[in-house]
Structures are given as structure tokens and as C-alpha cells.
Design a protein around this motif. Structure first.
Motif, PDB file in Angstrom:
ATOM      1  N   ASP A 234       0.811  -1.212   0.000  1.00  0.00           N
ATOM      2  CA  ASP A 234       0.000   0.000   0.000  1.00  0.00           C
ATOM      3  C   ASP A 234       0.853   1.274   0.000  1.00  0.00           C
TER       4      ASP A 234
ATOM      5  N   ASN B 124      -6.480  -2.105   0.091  1.00  0.00           N
ATOM      6  CA  ASN B 124      -7.078  -1.281  -0.966  1.00  0.00           C
ATOM      7  C   ASN B 124      -7.256  -2.101  -2.243  1.00  0.00           C
TER       8      ASN B 124
ATOM      9  N   PHE C 286     -14.890  -3.714   7.518  1.00  0.00           N
ATOM     10  CA  PHE C 286     -13.714  -3.254   8.267  1.00  0.00           C
ATOM     11  C   PHE C 286     -12.448  -3.387   7.426  1.00  0.00           C
TER      12      PHE C 286
ATOM     13  N   SER D 240     -11.046  -0.591   2.078  1.00  0.00           N
ATOM     14  CA  SER D 240     -11.035   0.787   1.575  1.00  0.00           C
ATOM     15  C   SER D 240     -11.596   0.869   0.170  1.00  0.00           C
TER      16      SER D 240
ATOM     17  N   ALA E 276      -5.631   2.691  21.760  1.00  0.00           N
ATOM     18  CA  ALA E 276      -5.998   2.820  20.347  1.00  0.00           C
ATOM     19  C   ALA E 276      -6.996   1.758  19.904  1.00  0.00           C
TER      20      ALA E 276
ATOM     21  N   THR F  22     -13.375  -1.202  16.244  1.00  0.00           N
ATOM     22  CA  THR F  22     -14.194  -1.544  15.070  1.00  0.00           C
ATOM     23  C   THR F  22     -15.572  -0.894  15.115  1.00  0.00           C
TER      24      THR F  22
ATOM     25  N   VAL G 289     -11.897   4.683   5.707  1.00  0.00           N
ATOM     26  CA  VAL G 289     -11.163   5.703   4.941  1.00  0.00           C
ATOM     27  C   VAL G 289     -11.097   5.267   3.470  1.00  0.00           C
ATOM     28  N   ASP G 290     -10.846   6.221   2.584  1.00  0.00           N
ATOM     29  CA  ASP G 290     -10.793   5.902   1.153  1.00  0.00           C
ATOM     30  C   ASP G 290      -9.518   5.161   0.774  1.00  0.00           C
ATOM     31  N   PHE G 291      -8.421   5.515   1.446  1.00  0.00           N
ATOM     32  CA  PHE G 291      -7.155   4.827   1.192  1.00  0.00           C
ATOM     33  C   PHE G 291      -6.522   4.506   2.527  1.00  0.00           C
ATOM     34  N   TYR G 292      -6.245   3.218   2.764  1.00  0.00           N
ATOM     35  CA  TYR G 292      -5.689   2.799   4.048  1.00  0.00           C
ATOM     36  C   TYR G 292      -4.230   2.441   3.888  1.00  0.00           C
ATOM     37  N   LEU G 293      -3.391   3.007   4.769  1.00  0.00           N
ATOM     38  CA  LEU G 293      -1.984   2.637   4.722  1.00  0.00           C
ATOM     39  C   LEU G 293      -1.532   1.972   6.017  1.00  0.00           C
ATOM     40  N   ARG G 294      -1.718   2.644   7.147  1.00  0.00           N
ATOM     41  CA  ARG G 294      -1.163   2.109   8.398  1.00  0.00           C
ATOM     42  C   ARG G 294      -1.978   2.517   9.614  1.00  0.00           C
ATOM     43  N   GLY G 295      -3.260   2.437   9.510  1.00  0.00           N
ATOM     44  CA  GLY G 295      -4.139   2.880  10.595  1.00  0.00           C
ATOM     45  C   GLY G 295      -5.029   3.970  10.040  1.00  0.00           C
ATOM     46  N   GLU G 296      -6.323   3.869  10.330  1.00  0.00           N
ATOM     47  CA  GLU G 296      -7.279   4.840   9.789  1.00  0.00           C
ATOM     48  C   GLU G 296      -6.905   6.271  10.167  1.00  0.00           C
TER      49      GLU G 296
END
Lengths: 285, 339
Positions: free
Chosen positions: A155, A187, A214, A217, B255, B281, B287-294
Motif C-alpha cells: 500500500d 485497498n 472493516f 477501503s 488505540a 471496530t 477511509v478511502d485509502f488505508y496505509l497504516r491505521g485509519e
């Protein structure tokens, strides 16, 4: 690819729902023998593929497999690399170049080594290949039907638009290791578009798929539509949404979903493994 | 569509870079760093304009906003340069090393009405926001004490060579780790105005603190403890936890989960007497793009939306980060020297 794959989060204190449970797992799996015992339970229950990160401790799992070839004649591992926290923590302390120097094997400073040259000339594809080799080393002589890139790396490259590196990774795994390259992602729709544009047809992708959307995206509707189009082979992970969905309800959703090839789950006890496997088998038939 | 740029391609800068580049409403037109390694990679594969001189980058491109993820000691001059050119700024934490600089920057954004945000990403986590709602609704009754903790495995050996191992550049556990906790404390229960018995402890580092311990006191008599240690290898990654004790209940929040103990039922919030647990949860927006945590994606999406709307009424403003900088200074002054 088998219908059911066994994951490794529980062994390395990864719990997306509770830090407290993470600690309990870290205590339970302190010794490698505890990991190997659960993997034996997995194997005996009829699940023969273990999908795991390239965490240092997996090396002892591999040693055990190599020492007992007859017992584990059908045991397969799908490595997922890299174990990202190892690099992330190192980057905070050593910086990006410092981290590369630490993890690329051989004398990186030596100008005539592959690593030294690659670093000096900013040859990113060669660096990627060296890092792949370093991560894969521990799986020597073990059946690895596929090799996956972890979601943080997939990603990150996807977000940065470094699509060529994603494609180069797939090519390298195929050419050098002669196995299926895979991608873990949060994604799916975006990644699939990029991979197809890069000429990778019907890629192998592992992604979150669960009833509550969950970590999916782009949204659950887009995921379901994408799955139906059958443009990729999909392994569903996080099917329980970190435990937020009751097991039966969670599996009912994912087992009936058109376009999901395999289901990945993790568990810490024999009864839990057996129950989950029976449920998936029943709901998939 | 807005035009943006980034200074600094370290861990946070790269992460921001990926999230902005994937954002549907923002163009990432240029990046700036002193390392040719990352710069060349982006030039080669991502096609962004690359600079080693941030002033040149800001002068040559028409930007709506700038993301500053350089080492902390450079924040103030870079942010100021951008603000003077009417560019909205998202700056990494901690905000500025010198209180006077932070104060000046707050003044400039107030006058110029530019969107200004600092990367305290915990503020975008569902669990901590839920805790804030419970506190605001007075579910815990009068709050008398809190604990703010963070642990993680950053420095585990006696070595180290980046700017994070130098306190004059904004390194050390207080600036890097504890700042997150202090910012959360201010958000949840208010900003402390006194630090007593503070200890900045070196464990493995030679020049900076690896752990921070302090007693924090508020105007209204509320007290709390700060316990932060970045040399704790029993944690796989940074883990932040806030405990709030009130006369009607107690909450332990991190978190991933928010554990609420109440002395009585609370029907409006659907909480019952005794322990209640809410999981991330249930509390997290996709989110539209997830990388490393919302939270990392959410904070950038939030900033971009505010820049587009020219809405300066945003959370994590320079002003709130300036408050955190002041508490950092207070703890430093109270500790006096490295223990």
C-alpha cells in the motif's frame, strides 16, 4: 491454493482489538515449541498451509519442518514479507539508509558488491531484489506455493505511485523463485487496477473481507462488485473483523461470497482450529 | 483539486506522501528532501517535481498547502516561509522547539486565516474521541486523576545516529513519544499548568531521554501522571493508554479499545453499571485509502477538506500544539537535567 489457510498473528502478539490480549498471546507463545505445537494441531486438523510474516522466529518453525520431512511432507508455507515493524522501528533509530545498510546482507559499503552498487547508483529494483532474497532465505527447502508482499509495503508503493516496483516484484518472484507472487492490501480495488495496468493478469491478492466492511477501503459494495468480476484470485483475511463479528455470522458471509478462493484465519488452540475449519467446510459446501 | 507539497521524506513524510498522492482531491506536485536516495526514487517512479531547497520549491510552485515532516528543529522556519506565501500548513509533531517560534506562528495563522494543523494523529482515533464524549457528557462525574502512558521499542541498544538522538534537534522520548500523550491529555482533560517531580531518564541513549516520568497538575486541582518509555521491548509498536478516574466511574482507553467502568447505569449512552467495552471496530469511520491505521488517513483527509473549504476552525491547530510545546518545556525545566 487450499480453501483454508492458517495465519500467524496470534503468535506475534498482533491483536487488532485489544492490547491486553496481545500481551497474553506474547506470554503464551514465548517459546517456539508453543508455536510448533499449534502448527501441529493445524496440520492434524487437515489444514496444510501456514501463511506467515518473515518474522525472525519463523526460522525455528522452518528448522522444525526441515528436521522432520516425513512428518510434514505436505506442509506448505506462504511467506509474507517484510515483517514491517522490524524496519519501521529501525528507521526511527537509524534512518532509511541506515536501515538498508543493516538489513541488506553482505558488505553494503563495498562499492563492488551488488548492494553497494545498487545503493550508490540508486538502483531501486536491485535493492528490492536483495531485500527479497534476505527475507526469503530462511524458507530454503520448504514448499512455498506463493510469496506475498505485506500490506504496508504494497500500500505504500501503491500510494506513492511506484507501480513499476510492484510489477518488478511480481516478475522477480516468478522468475527467480518460480512461485506465484502475491500482494496483501487494504485497498483491493485500487491495487487491482494498478496491477492490471502493469500487465499482471489475474493476480493473487490477500485482503480484508468481512461483513462489516472493516479495513475494506473503497467500501464493501465496491469490494463485492470487484470479487464478482473474477479479475483476481482472492484470499480473504480479517473475516472476523478482529473479533467484532461472531464466528458463525462472519463465516456465513465470507464462505458464500462469490470470488473468494481461500479463507485465512488464526487461532491459538486446537479446539478453536477444529471448530473454525469444520464451520468453513460446512458453509462452503 | 488542490495542489500540495511535502518537505521531509522520512518515515512520516513518506507515509503522508502515499496518503496524499492517493487522495482524490489533492495533487502532490512537489517533494523536498536532502537525501537523494528517496528523492530519486520519487522522481523516477512517481513523477513528482523534486527539490533539495524548500524555498525554491515553495517559490516555483503554486501551492494551496504544504506538509512539513522535516526534523523538528527546522519546523518553525519552514512553516513561517510557507505561511508568508499564504500557503496552509500541516506540520508534524512536536510543533516547534522554541516556544517563541510557536507563539509567532500561531499569531501569523490567526491574522492570515490559513488552515493550520499538527500531526497528533491520536486525535483521529475512534476510541479517544469516544472517551472525550463520555467526559464532556459528565459520565464519569468529577474527574480527580488521570494517567497518560506510552511505551514502545525505539531505542533498545546503546547506539543511535539520527537527529532523534540529539535533543537540540527535537530528539528524545519527551519530544517524540511523550508529546503525543501530552497532547491527548490536553484534549481530554485540559492542559496542565504545573509539572512536579519530573524525571527525564536516559536508558540506552547518551544524549537524550529514553523515558519521561512526571506529575502533572491542573488549575482546578486535577492531577495526573505521565509515564512514557520508548525503550520497552515488551511492546511490538508504540502503544498509548489513557486512564481517567472520576467520582462516578473510570475509563481505560487505548488505540484499540475503550474500557468503561460505571457506578450506575447510563441509558442514554447504552452503558451499564460495571465494566463496558467498546472496540475500535465500532468506533472507526472507514477511509478511502488505508496505509497504516485509519487515523493517519483521516487526519490528512480532514486537513485537505478544510483547505478546500478554507475552513480554519479545525482540530489539532497550531494553537493546541503550542500548548503541548509549553507543557514539554515545563517538564524539561522541572526535570532540570537528564537523570
Amino acid at each position: 491454493m487450499e480453501r483454508i489457510l492458517f495465519g500467524d498473528n496470534q503468535f506475534f502478539a498482533v491483536n487488532h482489538l485489544s492490547d491486553e490480549k496481545s500481551r497474553a498471546q506474547a506470554i503464551k507463545f514465548k517459546d517456539n515449541s508453543a508455536i510448533i505445537k499449534v502448527l501441529d494441531d493445524m496440520y492434524d486438523s487437515g489444514i496444510h498451509t501456514f501463511m506467515c510474516t518473515t518474522h525472525d522466529r519463523i526460522a525455528s518453525v522452518c528448522d522444525n519442518l526441515r528436521s522432520n520431512p516425513e512428518k510434514y511432507s505436505d506442509f506448505k508455507i506462504i511467506p509474507c514479507m517484510p515483517y514491517a515493524h522490524k524496519y519501521a522501528n529501525a528507521v526511527t533509530e537509524l534512518g532509511i539508509i541506515g536501515t538498508l545498510k543493516q538489513y541488506i546482507p553482505g558488505n553494503i559499503i563495498g562499492a563492488f558488491t551488488k548492494g553497494g552498487l545498487a545503493l550508490a547508483t540508486n538502483d531501486y529494483v536491485s535493492l528490492m531484489e536483495l531485500l527479497v532474497d534476505a527475507e526469503i532465505k530462511m524458507f530454503k527447502c520448504i514448499q512455498t506455493p506463493a510469496i506475498f508482499l505485506q500490506n504496508v509495503m504494497t500500500d505504500l508503493l501503491l500510494g506513492l505511485g511506484m507501480n513499476d516496483i510492484l510489477v518488478a516484484y511480481a516478475k522477480y518472484i516468478k522468475d527467480k523463485y518460480k512461485v506465484d507472487p502475491g500482494f496483501i492490501t487494504m485497498n483491493l480495488p485500487l491495487l487491482l487496477d494498478v496491477l492490471e495496468k502493469g500487465g499482471i493478469e489475474n493476480p493473487l491478492i490477500c485482503c480484508s473481507i468481512n461483513k462489516i466492511g472493516f479495513r475494506m477501503s473503497g467500501g464493501i459494495e465496491l469490494y463485492e462488485r470487484t470479487l464478482k468480476e473474477k479479475r483476481c484470485r482472492v484470499i480473504a483475511m480479517q473475516v472476523f473483523a478482529a473479533g467484532a463479528i461472531p464466528p458463525k455470522e462472519a463465516l456465513e458471509y465470507v464462505c458464500k461470497l462469490d470470488g473468494v478462493q481461500s479463507i485465512l484465519f488464526g487461532a491459538s488452540s486446537k479446539s478453536h482450529i477444529v471448530q473454525t475449519k469444520e464451520l468453513i467446510d460446512k458453509l462452503s459446501s | 483539486m488542490i495542489n500540495s507539497a511535502i518537505i521531509g521524506l522520512g518515515k512520516m513524510g513518506l507515509s503522508h506522501c502515499a496518503i496524499i498522492n492517493a487522495h482524490k482531491d489533492a495533487n502532490l506536485v512537489a517533494v523536498c528532501d536532502t537525501s537523494s536516495f528517496m528523492l530519486n526514487a520519487l522522481k523516477k517512479y512517481s513523477g513528482m517535481a523534486c527539490y533539495t531547497d524548500y524555498k525554491k520549491m515553495l517559490d516555483e510552485n503554486k501551492l494551496d498547502c504544504l506538509f512539513v515532516a522535516s526534523p523538528t528543529k527546522y519546523h518553525a522556519e519552514m512553516v513561517k516561509y510557507a505561511l508568508e506565501r499564504n500557503i496552509s500548513v500541516f506540520c508534524e509533531k512536536p510543533f516547534a522547539l522554541k516556544i517563541e517560534d510557536a507563539e509567532e506562528l500561531v499569531k501569523i495563522v490567526d491574522e492570515k486565516k490559513l488552515v493550520n494543523q499538527v500531526g497528533y494523529h491520536n486525535r483521529f482515533l475512534g476510541t479517544f474521541n469516544y472517551l472525550k464524549q463520555l467526559i464532556d457528557k459528565n459520565l464519569l462525574g468529577e474527574i480527580y486523576h488521570f494517567t497518560g502512558e506510552a511505551y514502545g521499542p525505539v531505542v533498545l541498544k546503546e547506539k543511535g545516529g539520527t537527529w532523534r538522538s540529539n535533543s537540540s534537534e527535537g530528539g528524545g522520548c519527551l519530544y517524540d513519544y511523550a508529546s503525543h500523550v501530552l497532547n491527548l491529555i490536553s484534549f481530554l482533560v485540559g492542559t496542565p499548568n504545573q509539572a512536579i517531580g519530573s524525571i527525564l531518564k536516559r536508558i540506552y541513549s547518551k544524549q537524550v531521554d529514553d523515558a519521561v516520568y512526571s506529575n502533572l497538575i491542573m488549575d482546578n486541582g486535577l492531577s495526573g501522571q505521565l509515564i512514557v518509555n520508548w525503550s520497552d521491548e515488551t511492546y511490538r509498536k508504540m502503544s498509548t493508554q489513557i486512564t481517567v478516574l472520576g467520582k462516578k466511574g473510570k475509563v481505560v482507553c487505548d488505540a484499540t479499545e475503550c474500557k468503561i467502568y460505571l457506578k450506575e447505569d447510563c441509558k442514554e449512552e447504552n452503558l451499564t453499571k460495571g465494566w463496558n467495552i467498546k472496540y475500535v471496530t465500532d468506533l472507526t469511520e472507514p477511509v478511502d485509502f488505508y496505509l497504516r491505521g485509519e487515523e493517519y488517513s483521516s487526519q490528512i483527509d480532514y486537513f485537505i477538506k478544510h483547505v478546500i473549504a478554507k475552513n480554519t476552525d479545525n482540530v489539532n491547530s497550531f494553537k493546541t500544539a503550542y500548548e503541548t510545546d509549553k507543557v514539554i518545556d515545563m517538564i524539561k525545566a522541572n526535570a532540570g537535567r537528564l537523570s
